[in-house]
Design a protein around this motif. Structure first.
Motif, PDB file in Angstrom:
ATOM      1  N   VAL A  53       0.833  -1.208   0.000  1.00  0.00           N
ATOM      2  CA  VAL A  53       0.000   0.000   0.000  1.00  0.00           C
ATOM      3  C   VAL A  53       0.868   1.258   0.000  1.00  0.00           C
ATOM      4  N   LEU A  54       1.897   1.279   0.821  1.00  0.00           N
ATOM      5  CA  LEU A  54       2.759   2.457   0.888  1.00  0.00           C
ATOM      6  C   LEU A  54       3.482   2.697  -0.430  1.00  0.00           C
ATOM      7  N   GLU A  55       4.021   1.625  -1.008  1.00  0.00           N
ATOM      8  CA  GLU A  55       4.734   1.784  -2.274  1.00  0.00           C
ATOM      9  C   GLU A  55       3.767   2.113  -3.408  1.00  0.00           C
ATOM     10  N   GLY A  56       2.609   1.449  -3.433  1.00  0.00           N
ATOM     11  CA  GLY A  56       1.640   1.718  -4.481  1.00  0.00           C
ATOM     12  C   GLY A  56       1.105   3.145  -4.414  1.00  0.00           C
ATOM     13  N   GLU A  57       0.817   3.599  -3.193  1.00  0.00           N
ATOM     14  CA  GLU A  57       0.331   4.970  -3.018  1.00  0.00           C
ATOM     15  C   GLU A  57       1.367   5.973  -3.487  1.00  0.00           C
ATOM     16  N   SER A  58       2.619   5.758  -3.085  1.00  0.00           N
ATOM     17  CA  SER A  58       3.672   6.732  -3.402  1.00  0.00           C
ATOM     18  C   SER A  58       3.932   6.824  -4.899  1.00  0.00           C
ATOM     19  N   LEU A  59       3.561   5.772  -5.644  1.00  0.00           N
ATOM     20  CA  LEU A  59       3.797   5.798  -7.085  1.00  0.00           C
ATOM     21  C   LEU A  59       2.803   6.682  -7.827  1.00  0.00           C
ATOM     22  N   VAL A  60       1.564   6.742  -7.356  1.00  0.00           N
ATOM     23  CA  VAL A  60       0.521   7.400  -8.158  1.00  0.00           C
ATOM     24  C   VAL A  60      -0.109   8.618  -7.493  1.00  0.00           C
ATOM     25  N   ASN A  61       0.219   8.883  -6.219  1.00  0.00           N
ATOM     26  CA  ASN A  61      -0.488  10.002  -5.577  1.00  0.00           C
ATOM     27  C   ASN A  61      -0.005  11.367  -6.063  1.00  0.00           C
ATOM     28  N   ASP A  62       1.195  11.415  -6.674  1.00  0.00           N
ATOM     29  CA  ASP A  62       1.656  12.694  -7.211  1.00  0.00           C
ATOM     30  C   ASP A  62       0.700  13.213  -8.279  1.00  0.00           C
ATOM     31  N   ALA A  63       0.096  12.287  -9.034  1.00  0.00           N
ATOM     32  CA  ALA A  63      -0.823  12.705 -10.096  1.00  0.00           C
ATOM     33  C   ALA A  63      -2.024  13.452  -9.517  1.00  0.00           C
TER      34      ALA A  63
END
Length: 526
Positions: A147-157
């Motif tokens: 969850v942490l890695e997945g969130e950090s990948l796309v939350n910038d968008a």
């Protein structure tokens, strides 16, 4: 500084980053924190620091870091936790933007609402680089890491979208909920489409190149290309790179051969280390330009603190509130009905606390138009918030994980030894089937291969079934093999030194010994 001086300056920064990383490992402090403080110290000395173009920083540094992270993302785990990731990417980012905007305006009524919400949008998404740099050093439950890695990948968008909307509103541009929603979906769909096309193109080209070095260079080029193409056609460059990396990561086992995998892993690790280090040092160095912008005016600095402190408190508290209210509580209430494993309180605390901000927030703040209301206050506040979250949250994350006693959950899949026994067993079965149809002259060769694979299968089956004692016996055997590799290498080097082996033969045999040593070291890992 001229171009040559800037190049030499960057080389010195990379050398300094290496030294600071080594120091951080020795004193058990996250390297990101030490690198950030090191950059601040350099900036505070008054040395002339090259200006940092935020757009160049995002376009040059962010794509390879995102590509590397997404490439190694476990796709099945990512898909399984997609609901939680979406909750953080959409819900937590929006909630944080609103919370920061409201609290900052409450403490600073003179700052326009649009400027307050712009600050909220800037600091709403936790940073992918910061999260990876700090979390990768701690063993955590698989779901939490996913969850942490997945969130950090796309939350910038989502964060950058809210940023664009807030900036447009502050500059008196007409924007509505409908147009904002349309902009979000347009950015997302274009970004994902570009990423899919780039990823599929890469998967088609790489097997046909036949040259590992060209393939590795192409993976870097595609990271920048996917970001640039999506950005040029008004899509999300972040989502484009992440999608491209996910496609390549899922298909790597078919697309890459063994040589390319080994070489690309080493190349990417080295370059990502240098870029990671530069990111945090450059954040620290930005202090010089920020202080120059506010002219070291005490009144401006105090005003900045008056904005930064409520913004930091709101950003940290909003994430914790969202995690417990929108993730932890529903998981407890719906666990029995859905038959799923609820989030523990400890996992929720770490998920909420791991909200470090970094380079994307700073670059977004620096990219504000020159006539933006409260621009200097926003930049200064963003910088202070980044330092606070990296130092306070990043520095306390390891002790918090230790206190909560979070550990990876028991393995639900095959152990490594069991998997090895199965894979070697399949090879042995194929070998025995093939040997039945082999000419008599080849029987001896097949018998030697069968004996070798029987040993591999037996060793891994015993290690899986008999526990620690048999594993230690196997480890002693592997250490003997490792010692023999060292003896072989020393003999080879002596033969070369005596002029009995030429350079070509030296490199070929040395490469084989290196691969064998890597295999043995990997088998000896706990």
């Amino acid at each position: 500084m001229n171009n040559v001086e800037i190049f030499h300056y960057l080389l010195l920064l990379i050398c300094g980053a290496g030294a600071l990383t080594w120091l951080a490992e020795r004193i058990a402090i996250p390297p990101a924190v030490v690198l950030l403080l090191g950059g601040c110290v350099i900036a505070a000395t008054g040395k002339r620091v090259p200006g940092m173009d935020p757009n160049l920083l995002l376009a040059a540094v962010l794509p390879p870091l995102l590509m590397s992270s997404s490439f190694y993302t476990a796709w099945k785990d990512f898909r399984r936790e997609l609901g939680t990731i979406a909750s953080l990417v959409l819900g937590a980012v929006t909630f944080t933007t609103v919370a920061v905007g409201v609290l900052v305006h409450a403490f600073n009524p003179g700052l326009p609402w649009a400027a307050c919400f712009t600050l909220g949008a800037i600091v709403s998404p936790p940073d992918a680089v910061a999260a990876k740099a700090i979390l990768q050093r701690h063993p955590l439950p698989t779901r939490l890491v996913t969850v942490l890695e997945g969130e950090s990948l796309v939350n910038d968008a989502s964060g950058l979208l809210l940023y664009q909307i807030a900036v447009a509103a502050a500059l008196a541009a007409t924007i509505t909920i409908a147009s904002g929603t349309g902009l979000f979906f347009t950015l997302s769909l274009i970004g994902i489409a570009v990423g899919l096309i780039c990823g599929q193109t890469l998967c088609w080209v790489l097997p046909r190149l036949g040259d590992a070095m060209l393939g590795i260079v192409l993976t870097f080029v595609m990271a920048w290309a996917s970001y640039g193409i999506a950005d040029a056609i008004r899509g999300s460059g972040v989502l484009a790179v992440v999608t491209c990396g996910l496609v390549l990561g899922v298909r790597q086992h078919r697309v890459f051969d063994a040589g390319m995998r080994i070489k690309s892993k080493a190349t990417w690790e080295a370059i990502v280390f240098a870029l990671d280090a530069l990111v945090f040092i450059l954040i620290g160095l930005a202090l010089s330009g920020i202080m120059a912008r506010v002219n070291y005016d005490v009144g401006v600095l105090m005003a900045g603190l008056h904005v930064a402190l409520p913004a930091t408190a709101a950003a940290i508290a909003a994430r914790l509130v969202w995690v417990f209210a929108a993730i932890w509580l529903p998981s407890r209430l719906l666990a029995k009905r859905l038959g799923s494993q609820p989030w523990s309180a400890g996992e929720a605390v770490v998920l909420g606390w791991a909200g470090m901000r970094g380079v994307v927030s700073l670059a977004a703040a620096l990219a504000l138009p020159g006539n933006f209301p409260g621009r200097d206050l926003i930049i200064f506040s963003t910088f202070l918030l980044i330092i606070a979250t990296l130092v306070v949250q990043g520095g306390s994350l390891a002790p918090l994980i230790h206190v909560l006693n979070l550990r990876p959950h028991a393995r639900q899949t095959m152990s490594e030894h069991e998997a090895r026994a199965r894979t070697f067993g399949a090879s042995l079965a194929e070998l025995e089937k093939t040997s039945k149809h082999a000419p008599a002259v080849e029987r001896a060769t097949f018998e030697r291969l069968q004996a070798e694979y029987r040993i591999r299968v037996s060793a891994n089956e015993n290690a899986h079934a008999l526990g620690a004692e048999r594993i230690e016996d196997r480890a002693r055997f592997l250490r003997i093999e490792l010692k023999l590799v060292g003896v072989s290498r020393e003999t080879l080097l002596n033969l070369h030194q005596d002029g009995k082996v030429d350079d070509e033969v030296l490199h070929r045999i040395e490469s084989e010994l290196d691969l064998e040593e890597l295999r043995l070291l990997r088998l000896l890992e706990p």
